[in-house]
Design an enzyme around this catalytic site. Structure first.
Site, PDB file in Angstrom:
ATOM      1  NE  ARG A 199      -4.264   7.112  -7.180  1.00  0.00           N
ATOM      2  CZ  ARG A 199      -4.039   6.503  -6.001  1.00  0.00           C
ATOM      3  NH1 ARG A 199      -3.500   7.392  -4.897  1.00  0.00           N
ATOM      4  NH2 ARG A 199      -3.818   5.537  -7.049  1.00  0.00           N
ATOM      5  CB  SER A 219      -8.360  -5.278  -3.840  1.00  0.00           C
ATOM      6  OG  SER A 219      -8.740  -4.283  -4.348  1.00  0.00           O
ATOM      7  CG  ASP A 272      -2.320   1.069   1.587  1.00  0.00           C
ATOM      8  OD1 ASP A 272      -2.741   1.998   0.089  1.00  0.00           O
ATOM      9  OD2 ASP A 272      -2.696   1.239   1.736  1.00  0.00           O
ATOM     10  CG  HIS A 296       0.645   2.360  -9.372  1.00  0.00           C
ATOM     11  ND1 HIS A 296       0.138   1.545  -8.068  1.00  0.00           N
ATOM     12  CD2 HIS A 296      -0.838   2.623  -9.874  1.00  0.00           C
ATOM     13  CE1 HIS A 296      -1.431   1.848  -7.971  1.00  0.00           C
ATOM     14  NE2 HIS A 296      -1.498   2.739  -8.710  1.00  0.00           N
ATOM     15  CG  ASN A 345      -7.563  -2.381  -6.440  1.00  0.00           C
ATOM     16  OD1 ASN A 345      -6.830  -3.071  -5.932  1.00  0.00           O
ATOM     17  ND2 ASN A 345      -7.804  -0.999  -4.970  1.00  0.00           N
ATOM     18  NE  ARG A 390      -8.521   0.656   5.322  1.00  0.00           N
ATOM     19  CZ  ARG A 390      -7.732   1.966   5.272  1.00  0.00           C
ATOM     20  NH1 ARG A 390      -8.022   2.359   6.176  1.00  0.00           N
ATOM     21  NH2 ARG A 390      -7.162   2.025   3.956  1.00  0.00           N
ATOM     22  CG  LEU A 391      -6.948  -8.816   7.302  1.00  0.00           C
ATOM     23  CD1 LEU A 391      -5.639  -9.104   6.724  1.00  0.00           C
ATOM     24  CD2 LEU A 391      -7.205  -9.786   8.246  1.00  0.00           C
ATOM     25  CB  SER A 392      -7.777  -4.353   2.237  1.00  0.00           C
ATOM     26  OG  SER A 392      -8.115  -2.558   3.124  1.00  0.00           O
ATOM     27  CD1 TRP A 429       7.515   6.394  -2.165  1.00  0.00           C
ATOM     28  CD2 TRP A 429       7.132   6.948  -4.608  1.00  0.00           C
ATOM     29  NE1 TRP A 429       8.377   6.296  -2.872  1.00  0.00           N
ATOM     30  CE2 TRP A 429       9.010   6.506  -4.692  1.00  0.00           C
ATOM     31  CE3 TRP A 429       6.676   7.064  -5.884  1.00  0.00           C
ATOM     32  CZ2 TRP A 429       9.460   6.824  -5.474  1.00  0.00           C
ATOM     33  CZ3 TRP A 429       7.656   7.419  -7.078  1.00  0.00           C
ATOM     34  CH2 TRP A 429       8.743   7.031  -6.871  1.00  0.00           C
TER      35      TRP A 429
HETATM   36  C1  FPP Z   1      -1.570   0.302  -3.846  1.00  0.00           C
HETATM   37  O1  FPP Z   1      -1.391   1.375  -3.640  1.00  0.00           O
HETATM   38  C2  FPP Z   1      -1.094  -0.535  -4.504  1.00  0.00           C
HETATM   39  C3  FPP Z   1      -2.584  -1.230  -5.686  1.00  0.00           C
HETATM   40  C4  FPP Z   1      -3.935  -1.197  -5.287  1.00  0.00           C
HETATM   41  C5  FPP Z   1      -1.527  -1.504  -7.195  1.00  0.00           C
HETATM   42  C6  FPP Z   1      -0.694  -2.314  -6.210  1.00  0.00           C
HETATM   43  C7  FPP Z   1       0.090  -2.604  -7.891  1.00  0.00           C
HETATM   44  C8  FPP Z   1       1.387  -2.803  -7.159  1.00  0.00           C
HETATM   45  C9  FPP Z   1       2.039  -2.609  -6.714  1.00  0.00           C
HETATM   46  C10 FPP Z   1       2.130  -2.954  -9.245  1.00  0.00           C
HETATM   47  C11 FPP Z   1       1.962  -4.523  -9.569  1.00  0.00           C
HETATM   48  C12 FPP Z   1       2.355  -5.499  -8.833  1.00  0.00           C
HETATM   49  C13 FPP Z   1       3.541  -6.609  -9.341  1.00  0.00           C
HETATM   50  C14 FPP Z   1       3.628  -7.202  -8.644  1.00  0.00           C
HETATM   51  C15 FPP Z   1       3.136  -6.600 -11.282  1.00  0.00           C
HETATM   52  P1  FPP Z   1      -2.246   2.600  -3.431  1.00  0.00           P
HETATM   53  O2  FPP Z   1      -2.124   3.127  -5.086  1.00  0.00           O
HETATM   54  O3  FPP Z   1      -3.394   2.284  -3.209  1.00  0.00           O
HETATM   55  O4  FPP Z   1      -2.056   3.848  -2.794  1.00  0.00           O
HETATM   56  P2  FPP Z   1      -2.619   5.162  -1.707  1.00  0.00           P
HETATM   57  O5  FPP Z   1      -2.455   4.450  -0.737  1.00  0.00           O
HETATM   58  O6  FPP Z   1      -1.571   6.085  -1.675  1.00  0.00           O
HETATM   59  O7  FPP Z   1      -3.582   5.625  -2.901  1.00  0.00           O
END
Ligand code: FPP
Length: 248
Positions: free
Chosen positions: A37, A69, A24, A41, A72, A194-196, A29
């Site tokens: 955003r 998820s 998360d 990623h 998402n 959280r466990l989400s 970041w």
């Molecule tokens: C949470 O950060 C991240 C995600 C919902 C996406 C996770 C995806 C990756 C790390 C890239 C793909 C990974 C692999 C293994 C190929 P957020 O966007 O919810 O952050 P925020 O809470 O700061 O908005």
């Protein structure tokens, strides 16, 4: 928060067999740096790559990454598209490394609903790494813990398993984690507590490690701190400390 300031491992437990991570903080970041955003990623994918390798080196046998998820899907369409593009690039770029490191890929979640290109890339890597045994990398994609439980209940019902035959073992055998141990350690980055909807059935006795670090900044060093923190804990599984000592 349960971060440790120094990484001296206390040898109470060994390396966790199964580590599950909620990656998360990619968005925060990026925005804290004035970036889109999507750049978060992109950086988060680089972190995932490094963490997979370090887990394998440290002897973690099962690693589960919460990559996307079921909830998402409600994100902006271009963000969803980018996450799947990154996933496809990751799979195509990492296949050789996964084979060299003897890592098997699995997916937790309904693959049928994923974009076609992502599904094809996943199926290819799953098939090619099927014989790898040193570590299993589970990507939770289109995943929902509640849906996983309902899916298992439907499967048991379809098989006519009921009454006393409906045991914890029978139930666990219908989950995506069938054949794998429950997560010993669940890590969540970015300060959220959280466990989400993650691994709800399997997390019954998991240890948790929460850190303020945003996922793109979570490197191999902090992974080692999390594992050292875990190793310093006494897992009691409902028993008293005295009972545990008597057991050993
Ligand atoms: C949470 O950060 C991240 C995600 C919902 C996406 C996770 C995806 C990756 C790390 C890239 C793909 C990974 C692999 C293994 C190929 P957020 O966007 O919810 O952050 P925020 O809470 O700061 O908005």
């Amino acid at each position: 928060m349960n971060e440790t300031s120094d990484a001296t491992p206390v040898a109470v437990g060994g390396v966790p067999q199964h580590v599950a991570i909620i990656m998360d903080g990619n968005g925060r970041w990026a925005t804290s740096r004035g970036l889109q955003r999507n750049e978060g990623h992109r950086a988060g994918t680089r972190t995932a790559k490094a963490v997979v390798t370090r887990c394998r080196e440290l002897g973690v046998a099962h690693l589960t990454l919460y990559t996307f998820s079921r909830e998402n899907w409600s994100r902006p369409r271009d963000e969803v598209a980018l996450i799947f593009d990154l996933l496809v690039d990751y799979l195509n770029g990492e296949l050789k490394n996964l084979l060299d490191q003897d890592i098997r890929l699995k997916v937790f979640g309904e693959m049928d609903d994923l974009p076609f290109v992502a599904r094809q890339a996943l199926l290819r890597v799953i098939q090619k790494t099927a014989g790898c045994t040193t570590m299993t990398l589970n990507l939770a994609l289109n995943y929902s813990g509640r849906e996983e439980i309902l899916r298992a209940a439907r499967a048991l019902s379809a098989k006519g398993i009921q009454g006393q035959a409906l045991s914890e073992e029978a139930f666990a055998a219908e989950l995506y984690t069938a054949g794998q141990p429950d997560p010993d350690l669940i890590i969540r980055t970015s300060g959220e507590l959280r466990l989400s909807n993650y691994l709800l059935f399997q997390a019954a006795y998991s240890e948790f490690y929460f850190t303020e670090t945003l996922w793109p900044d979570f490197g191999p060093e902090e992974l080692e701190r999390a594992l050292a923190d875990y190793q310093g804990r006494q897992r009691r599984f409902g028993k008293t400390g005295a009972q545990l000592e008597a057991d050993t």
